[in-house]
Design an enzyme around this catalytic site. Structure first.
Site, PDB file in Angstrom:
ATOM      1  CD  GLU A  39      -4.106  -3.521  -2.560  1.00 58.03           C
ATOM      2  OE1 GLU A  39      -3.030  -3.816  -3.078  1.00 58.03           O
ATOM      3  OE2 GLU A  39      -4.733  -2.503  -2.846  1.00 58.03           O
TER       4      GLU A  39
ATOM      5  CD  GLU B   2      -4.337   1.255  -0.395  1.00 57.42           C
ATOM      6  OE1 GLU B   2      -4.019   1.205  -1.591  1.00 57.42           O
ATOM      7  OE2 GLU B   2      -3.787   0.577   0.501  1.00 57.42           O
TER       8      GLU B   2
HETATM    9  C1  FCB Z   1      -2.179  -0.526  -3.524  1.00 55.88           C
HETATM   10  C2  FCB Z   1      -1.313  -0.682  -2.283  1.00 55.88           C
HETATM   11  C3  FCB Z   1      -0.702   0.613  -1.805  1.00 55.88           C
HETATM   12  C4  FCB Z   1      -0.253   1.479  -2.951  1.00 55.88           C
HETATM   13  C5  FCB Z   1      -1.340   1.640  -3.980  1.00 55.88           C
HETATM   14  C6  FCB Z   1      -0.977   2.532  -5.150  1.00 55.88           C
HETATM   15  O1  FCB Z   1      -2.223  -1.726  -4.212  1.00 55.88           O
HETATM   16  O2  FCB Z   1      -2.090  -1.207  -1.236  1.00 55.88           O
HETATM   17  O3  FCB Z   1       0.322   0.306  -0.914  1.00 55.88           O
HETATM   18  O4  FCB Z   1       0.914   0.993  -3.473  1.00 55.88           O
HETATM   19  O5  FCB Z   1      -1.717   0.398  -4.476  1.00 55.88           O
END
Ligand code: FCB
Length: 471
Positions: free
Chosen positions: A181, A375
């Site tokens: 990110e 994620e």
């Molecule tokens: C993302 C991050 C991760 C975590 C989630 C909730 O942006 O990559 O580390 O904090 O959000």
């Protein structure tokens, strides 16, 4: 965004759902070093920007820091056992740059590498595929003292660091993610200062963003040169589909611009070798310092794109842009709470259709070779009963709906071949500290006891069913 085609998916049970995915689909859970490891001053680890940032009162809720976190550094073997109990096929973790190069550059700290070496061996020993992220926000503090991501040399240092890691782990790790990110590192870290290093300048944010992208581009060939033959190399972006709350032309115009800021700022240079037209002017800043050849380096072909998906944005033009402001931020409002929608403890709208829309759009506009959802998950105010139960049905619902969305996207031909729940464990949620729990496993911080939540049991059931069906 265009609306999701109406496909109804009857897959409700774990086994129906599992049947929607091919045998080689990668199922896992994800974590990041600073969020779980603790042991910030052990075995020669240098300090990172998050150590400094979290030590300053007011930066993190409750004054929390990652000093102890979930103590994963010492409980690693137990945590890998837990992954086995959850039937994970894969585990996505990140490597802490300041453990490997305490000063950011120069001498390699082999004790830092030893930890990840043991982790990778332990994973492989249990048949769990290791996927490593090289940068999940914990820049060595020594590099910050030279400007951090504002300094072009940080990009060069990153490529050297990547090589040092690959020399030790390249023979066993199956997937490499350069950056997690970069939008967050740039905007949250340099634009609005809610993340380390806590700077507040959009001009700095776009410079940091460019150097992060350059770091990625320079590292990819260095990784490939040392990775095992079938290892895949990619980058992870947080993508947020942006929807218009009305059809006024000014709303549709601003929707395009907000999409440029949230998504195309990083997608375009990576896949097209160019920044989107007007994206920097819309933010009221000058272009970052791009040198000849940078964009070609950044657009290096990738084996996969990692997408982190949590929620969407619904916006409308406000039309009340201050006359003295050149910034996009003054020209729209986000709409919410949306009637009928539910929200997680982060205040993020639950919107699984957005995952389908985003996956279709990325395939259409950028055609990545493969996509992995690196994620996806939600925070809720989980309560542990003091025994072995944490009832978190809302999280189970969240995961089920998003995995269904993934099945729809696959049906529509999106080449998505992996899914990682965020997160394996409750952990240090950056500016929110320990107040937000994302785990499929509960962590009782005082005792460091782990309790698999009901959502974890549900996920494990899905994964075990999928594994058995594939046999
Ligand atoms: C993302 C991050 C991760 C975590 C989630 C909730 O942006 O990559 O580390 O904090 O959000």
């Amino acid at each position: 965004m265009t609306a999701t085609p109406k496909i109804s998916l009857a897959a409700e049970s774990a086994s129906d759902l599992a049947a929607c995915f091919p045998a080689n689909f990668l199922w896992g859970a994800a974590t990041a070093a600073y969020q779980i490891e603790g042991a910030t001053r052990e075995d020669g680890r240098g300090l990172s920007i998050w150590d400094r940032f979290s030590a300053i009162r007011g930066n993190v809720a409750g004054g929390d820091t990652g000093d102890v976190a979930t103590n994963h550094y010492h409980l690693m073997e137990d945590d890998v056992d837990l992954m086995g109990a959850l039937s994970l096929g894969s585990y996505r973790f990140s490597i802490a740059w300041p453990r490997i190069l305490p000063e950011g550059t120069g001498a390699v700290n082999s004790r830092g590498l030893d930890f990840y070496d043991r982790l990778v061996d332990t994973l492989c020993g249990r048949g769990i595929t290791p996927i490593a992220t090289l940068y999940h926000w914990d820049l060595p503090l020594a590099l910050q003292d030279h400007g951090g991501w504002l300094d072009r040399d940080t990009a060069l240092a990153f490529a050297d660091y990547a090589e040092a890691v690959l020399r030790r782990l390249g023979d066993r790790v199956s997937g490499w993610i350069t950056l997690n990110e970069p939008w967050c590192s740039s905007y949250l870290g340099y634009g609005i200062g809610v993340h380390a290093p806590g700077r507040r300048s959009m001009q700095e944010a776009v410079t940091a963003g460019h150097h992060l992208l350059l770091a990625h581009g320079l590292a990819v060939p260095r990784i490939r040169a040392l990775a095992q033959r079938d290892a895949r190399v990619g980058i992870t972006l947080n993508l947020t589909p942006v929807y218009a709350a009305d059809s006024r032309p000014e709303t549709l115009r601003v929707q395009q611009k907000v999409d440029g800021f949230h998504n195309r700022w990083f997608l375009d240079p990576i896949f097209r070798g160019a920044y989107p037209d007007g994206v920097f002017a819309d933010l009221g800043v000058a272009s970052p310092p791009v040198q000849d050849g940078d964009l070609a380096e950044i657009a290096v072909p990738l084996d996969f794109l990692g997408i982190n998906y949590y929620s969407r944005l619904l916006i409308r033009a406000t039309g009340d842009r201050r006359p003295d402001s050149a910034s996009l931020f003054d020209s729209y409002a986000t709409v919410g709470p949306v009637p009928g929608s539910t929200y997680s403890a982060m205040g993020w709208e639950i919107y699984p259709d957005g995952l389908v829309d985003m996956l279709l759009r990325v395939r259409e506009d950028y055609g990545p070779q493969a996509i992995v959802v690196t994620e996806n998950g939600a925070a809720y105010g989980d309560i542990w009963d003091g025994g072995d139960r944490v009832d978190d049905d809302q999280r189970t619902e969240y995961l089920r709906k998003h995995i269904q969305a993934l099945a729809v996207a696959r049906l529509l031909g999106v080449p998505v071949d992996g899914y990682f729940a965020w997160s394996l464990l409750d952990n240090f949620e950056w500016a929110e500290g320990y107040s937000r729990r994302f785990g499929i496993v509960y962590v009782d911080y005082p005792s460091q006891r782990r309790i698999i939540k009901r959502s974890g049991l549900w996920y494990a059931d899905c994964l075990a069913t999928h594994r058995n069906q594939a046999k």
